[in-house]
Write a protein that holds these residues in place. Structure first.
Motif, PDB file in Angstrom:
ATOM      1  N   UNK A 103       0.949  -1.219   0.204  1.00 58.64           N
ATOM      2  CA  UNK A 103       0.020   0.101   0.143  1.00 58.64           C
ATOM      3  C   UNK A 103       0.835   1.137   0.024  1.00 58.64           C
ATOM      4  N   UNK A 104       2.081   1.079   0.948  1.00 59.53           N
ATOM      5  CA  UNK A 104       2.843   2.213   1.067  1.00 59.53           C
ATOM      6  C   UNK A 104       3.562   2.640  -0.349  1.00 59.53           C
ATOM      7  N   UNK A 105       3.760   1.293  -0.875  1.00 58.48           N
ATOM      8  CA  UNK A 105       4.481   1.477  -1.994  1.00 58.48           C
ATOM      9  C   UNK A 105       3.918   2.157  -3.248  1.00 58.48           C
ATOM     10  N   UNK A 106       2.738   1.963  -3.356  1.00 58.03           N
ATOM     11  CA  UNK A 106       1.744   2.421  -4.315  1.00 58.03           C
ATOM     12  C   UNK A 106       1.269   3.915  -3.854  1.00 58.03           C
ATOM     13  N   UNK A 107       1.303   4.185  -2.824  1.00 57.31           N
ATOM     14  CA  UNK A 107       1.049   5.481  -2.159  1.00 57.31           C
ATOM     15  C   UNK A 107       2.185   6.406  -2.615  1.00 57.31           C
ATOM     16  N   UNK A 108       3.263   5.958  -2.317  1.00 56.46           N
ATOM     17  CA  UNK A 108       4.569   6.474  -2.571  1.00 56.46           C
ATOM     18  C   UNK A 108       4.540   7.000  -4.051  1.00 56.46           C
ATOM     19  N   UNK A 109       4.098   5.839  -5.135  1.00 55.16           N
ATOM     20  CA  UNK A 109       4.275   6.209  -6.495  1.00 55.16           C
ATOM     21  C   UNK A 109       3.249   7.396  -6.681  1.00 55.16           C
ATOM     22  N   UNK A 110       2.025   7.313  -5.938  1.00 56.44           N
ATOM     23  CA  UNK A 110       1.009   8.603  -6.344  1.00 56.44           C
ATOM     24  C   UNK A 110       1.440   9.669  -5.733  1.00 56.44           C
ATOM     25  N   UNK A 111       1.974   9.905  -4.603  1.00 60.35           N
ATOM     26  CA  UNK A 111       2.557  11.076  -4.295  1.00 60.35           C
ATOM     27  C   UNK A 111       3.534  11.442  -5.110  1.00 60.35           C
ATOM     28  N   UNK A 112       4.509  10.639  -5.593  1.00 56.39           N
ATOM     29  CA  UNK A 112       5.526  11.230  -6.675  1.00 56.39           C
ATOM     30  C   UNK A 112       4.945  11.775  -7.859  1.00 56.39           C
ATOM     31  N   UNK A 113       3.902  11.050  -8.415  1.00 58.44           N
ATOM     32  CA  UNK A 113       3.312  11.529  -9.656  1.00 58.44           C
ATOM     33  C   UNK A 113       2.458  12.836  -9.247  1.00 58.44           C
ATOM     34  N   UNK A 114       2.067  12.911  -7.871  1.00 63.20           N
ATOM     35  CA  UNK A 114       1.473  14.152  -7.366  1.00 63.20           C
ATOM     36  C   UNK A 114       2.270  15.288  -7.516  1.00 63.20           C
ATOM     37  N   UNK A 115       3.328  15.078  -6.970  1.00 66.66           N
ATOM     38  CA  UNK A 115       4.701  16.097  -6.899  1.00 66.66           C
ATOM     39  C   UNK A 115       4.794  16.649  -8.334  1.00 66.66           C
ATOM     40  N   UNK A 116       5.084  15.739  -9.249  1.00 61.18           N
ATOM     41  CA  UNK A 116       5.129  16.046 -10.558  1.00 61.18           C
ATOM     42  C   UNK A 116       4.219  16.934 -11.145  1.00 61.18           C
ATOM     43  N   UNK A 117       3.002  16.382 -10.840  1.00 59.68           N
ATOM     44  CA  UNK A 117       1.724  17.228 -11.319  1.00 59.68           C
ATOM     45  C   UNK A 117       1.742  18.784 -10.823  1.00 59.68           C
ATOM     46  N   UNK A 118       1.787  18.649  -9.565  1.00 55.81           N
ATOM     47  CA  UNK A 118       1.690  19.901  -8.945  1.00 55.81           C
ATOM     48  C   UNK A 118       2.704  20.937  -9.326  1.00 55.81           C
ATOM     49  N   UNK A 119       3.869  20.424  -9.570  1.00 60.63           N
ATOM     50  CA  UNK A 119       4.904  21.245 -10.278  1.00 60.63           C
ATOM     51  C   UNK A 119       4.513  21.894 -11.509  1.00 60.63           C
ATOM     52  N   UNK A 120       3.928  20.945 -12.158  1.00 57.55           N
ATOM     53  CA  UNK A 120       3.407  21.778 -13.715  1.00 57.55           C
ATOM     54  C   UNK A 120       2.318  22.742 -13.601  1.00 57.55           C
ATOM     55  N   UNK A 121       1.154  22.079 -12.631  1.00 54.54           N
ATOM     56  CA  UNK A 121       0.094  23.451 -12.086  1.00 54.54           C
ATOM     57  C   UNK A 121       0.624  24.384 -11.684  1.00 54.54           C
ATOM     58  N   UNK A 122       1.801  24.603 -11.200  1.00 53.00           N
ATOM     59  CA  UNK A 122       2.685  25.649 -10.369  1.00 53.00           C
ATOM     60  C   UNK A 122       3.066  26.516 -11.598  1.00 53.00           C
ATOM     61  N   UNK A 123       3.653  25.797 -12.482  1.00 50.55           N
ATOM     62  CA  UNK A 123       4.100  26.736 -13.635  1.00 50.55           C
ATOM     63  C   UNK A 123       3.048  27.593 -14.401  1.00 50.55           C
ATOM     64  N   UNK A 124       1.903  26.598 -14.483  1.00 46.46           N
ATOM     65  CA  UNK A 124       0.799  26.877 -15.187  1.00 46.46           C
ATOM     66  C   UNK A 124       0.093  28.021 -14.701  1.00 46.46           C
ATOM     67  N   UNK A 125      -0.133  28.121 -13.378  1.00 38.32           N
ATOM     68  CA  UNK A 125      -0.531  29.062 -12.574  1.00 38.32           C
ATOM     69  C   UNK A 125       0.223  30.288 -12.470  1.00 38.32           C
ATOM     70  N   UNK A 126       1.632  30.248 -12.471  1.00 35.18           N
ATOM     71  CA  UNK A 126       2.544  31.236 -12.721  1.00 35.18           C
ATOM     72  C   UNK A 126       2.450  32.057 -13.934  1.00 35.18           C
ATOM     73  N   UNK A 127       2.519  31.261 -15.055  1.00 29.94           N
ATOM     74  CA  UNK A 127       2.079  31.880 -16.366  1.00 29.94           C
ATOM     75  C   UNK A 127       0.748  32.496 -16.637  1.00 29.94           C
ATOM     76  N   UNK A 128      -0.287  31.835 -16.079  1.00 23.95           N
ATOM     77  CA  UNK A 128      -1.599  32.749 -15.951  1.00 23.95           C
ATOM     78  C   UNK A 128      -1.471  34.018 -15.204  1.00 23.95           C
TER      79      UNK A 128
END
Lengths: 485, 173
Positions: free
Chosen positions: A304-329
């Motif tokens: 569970x923790x393994x898949x949790x870790x994968x999800x949070x890693x993806x989340x970190x990547x996504x939120x990094x992108x969202x941050x960039x988009x928000x900055x651009x907007x």
């Protein structure tokens, strides 16, 4: 005998006839039979008497002619003359004297007539000629010429004035037409500017609203960026906690493995103990099952923790992108905000400009109204007190366009704060009052009365002064309003 | 019909305070002349009465002037003209003639009335020069309509140069 005067002729004849008559009387009154001589003398006497009678007859005819001619002349017929005057005729001298008198009179009248006729056409060069006239006729002619000269000058002036008056009339007629077209044009322009003003006002209001919207958008975006950053941190923390849980699960797995081994050893020992160790073998089995279960649970947690870790890693990547988009907007919106601000500013400026233009246009319109009003007053001079122009000047300073604007319209609304606003009423009223008074004076016998003419001129002059002041006050009002703004 | 006198260089001068008065009918036939007229013209009253006014016409006068004169008075206008007249004995005399129409009570033209005064010598000099030129123009163009036209044109040209009407011109001399 021929050249003797009338009196002498008659006197000679009278003497001769009388003498002969006496001789004849003596001869025929004697005792003897009348002699041949006496008869001859009688004949001569008779002849003389006949001649005398003929002469008297001719004199009477002459006098009759003279009387007729003089009577006609007395009745104003100067055309008559006595002609065929016999040389030496008893009335010849009188006849020529009458002719001379009539010549003087007729020449005098014709000269006077001709000179005045010419003068009345402005021809000042044709004065009455006095040459050949005598005495009172000549003296009178000198005086006549004074009048002829002044009439000629007056006529010349009148002829000049006539053209000036006609052209002035023509000009003022056209001026009214021209002013009316400008008036119409200004009226349209003022109306159009009113519409443009309304649009500018709406644009400015909309720009203001847009600015507010943009501001809230920027704030939202800012908040969003903050939240993303915060989420990022939380996710990282979550990831880290997951690692820690993994280590704990590892420890648990180790504990379970060793517990299992321990339980196996305990079961072996219990089997050695026999019946006595039977109970203990059951416990050891339970412990081994527990450790097995613990190990399974730990493996499940690890997965569970393994898949949790994968999800949070993806989340970190996504939120990094969202941050960039928000900055651009955010930066795009900030640029957009600058543009909207600029737009709002220019909408504000154009609203001010349009309002100024509208005021200028209206000021021009009411100026033209007043020029027209005065022109109508002047036109009454030519067109008469019952003309449309005379009716047109009956509008008062309360009912004319400027009056309505000033008292109840936009003027009171937009200009009452200006210092000059209160100064408009008096000169404006004066323009109307003076023109109306002048026009009412034009309904009197002004054309025959110089005093009334003077009054009319005075009213028009006062109207012009007041009108000048109206124009100045309007200019100042407009200036004051826009200096403040 | 009278025999036309032979012109001489003898001049008669009208008195400063005198004027000649004559009247004619519509055709120019003399119906009256005052004593000054009788005296200066040299004709007796019976000779003058019934004669055409043209018996006094001097050959030095251009015909165009008489045409102007008749045209004007027949149109019921007044005319003034400097005229060189011929006396019975051939001598001449200059006058400043003023001719006006006479009307009856109903406004009908019934004749002409002429007053002739002594002209100023300067005016006579100017006019004599102009008349000589006009007469020459008439002679060159051949007597008749052409001569009249040429002579009239010369008169109008003179007036145009001075920018004056005929009346203004004669009264200005």
């Amino acid at each position: 005998m021929k050249n003797l005067s009338l009196g002498s002729k008659v006197r000679y004849l009278q003497g001769a006839a009388l003498g002969l008559f006496l001789i004849f009387g003596y001869l025929v009154s004697g005792p003897e039979k009348p002699s041949t001589l006496a008869w001859a003398l009688f004949g001569l006497t008779t002849l003389v008497l006949i001649l005398l009678l003929y002469t008297v007859h001719r004199i009477l005819v002459g006098i009759k002619n003279l009387t007729a001619t003089i009577r006609k002349a007395a009745n104003g017929d100067l055309d008559q003359r006595i002609t065929r005057i016999k040389r030496g005729a008893a009335t010849g001298g009188a006849a020529w004297a009458v002719n001379d008198l009539l010549d003087q009179q007729e020449a005098f009248f014709r000269e006077v007539f001709s000179a005045f006729e010419h003068a009345s056409q402005g021809k000042t060069f044709r004065l009455a000629m006095d040459q050949g006239l005598h005495g009172a006729f000549k003296d009178a002619m000198t005086r006549v010429n004074v009048s002829v000269e002044s009439l000629g000058k007056v006529q010349q002036m009148a002829i000049k004035e006539k053209l000036i008056a006609r052209i002035t009339n023509l000009n003022s007629g056209n001026l009214i037409g021209n002013l009316q077209s400008i008036q119409e044009y200004l009226m349209n322009m003022t109306q159009e500017l009113g519409i443009v003003g309304q649009i500018s006002k709406e644009t400015a209001q909309e720009a203001e609203a847009s600015r507010a919207t943009i501001e809230s958008l920027v704030a939202d975006l800012n908040r969003m960026a903050e939240m993303i950053a915060r989420t990022n941190a939380q996710t990282a923390l979550l990831h880290q906690k997951g690692e820690e849980i993994n280590q704990v699960v590892q420890v648990i797995t180790d504990v379970a493995d060793r517990t299992n081994l321990l339980a196996l050893n305990a079961a072996i020992e219990a089997a050695h103990a026999g019946e006595a160790g039977k109970g203990f073998a059951v416990v050891a089995e339970e412990v081994r099952t527990l450790s097995e279960n613990t190990k399974d649970a730990a493996a499940s947690i690890a997965a569970t923790i393994e898949s949790f870790g994968e999800a949070t890693s993806r989340m970190i990547g996504d939120s990094e992108q969202v941050k960039e988009i928000a900055e651009g907007s955010r930066s795009a919106v900030i640029d957009f905000r600058a543009q909207v601000l600029k737009f709002a500013d220019s909408a504000e400026t154009s609203l001010a400009q349009v309002s100024k233009a509208q005021d200028f246009s209206f000021a021009s319109l009411v100026k033209v109204d007043h020029f027209l009003y005065k022109q109508n007053g002047y036109r009454v001079l030519h067109q008469g007190a019952n003309s449309p122009e005379a009716r047109a000047v009956q509008t008062t300073h309360l009912t004319c366009r400027l009056g309505v604007w000033y008292h109840e319209g936009q003027g009171a609304e937009s200009f009452s704060h200006t210092a000059s606003f209160d100064r408009l009423e008096a000169p404006h009223a004066s323009v109307h009052q003076n023109v109306q008074e002048a026009v009412s004076l034009l309904g009197t016998h002004w054309d025959r009365d110089e005093a009334i003419q003077e009054q009319i001129f005075g009213r028009f002059e006062a109207a012009e002064q007041a009108s000048e002041e109206v124009v100045q006050v309007i200019d100042r009002m407009v200036e004051e309003r826009h200096r403040r703004a | 019909m009278m025999i036309r006198p032979q012109p001489t260089q003898n001049e008669r001068v009208l008195g400063e305070d005198d004027f000649i008065v004559s009247k004619t009918d519509l055709k120019g036939v003399i119906t009256y002349g005052n004593r000054i007229f009788i005296e200066i013209s040299g004709y007796s009253e019976p000779e003058l009465l019934g004669s055409p006014h043209s018996i006094l016409r001097h050959p030095d006068m251009p015909r165009a002037i008489f045409k102007l004169l008749w045209d004007t008075i027949q149109a019921k206008g007044e005319i003034c003209a400097y005229v060189k007249n011929l006396a019975k004995d051939g001598s001449f005399y200059w006058v400043f003639a003023n001719i006006t129409p006479s009307f009856d009570r109903h406004g009908n033209l019934i004749g002409y009335y002429s007053v002739r005064r002594k002209p100023r010598p300067e005016a006579v000099q100017t006019m004599a020069g102009l008349y000589r030129a006009m007469l020459e123009a008439e002679r060159l163009a051949g007597d008749g309509q052409a001569g009249m036209k040429a002579s009239t044109a010369l008169l109008h040209q003179t007036l145009a140069q001075k920018d004056m009407s005929y009346e203004e011109f004669v009264f200005g001399l």
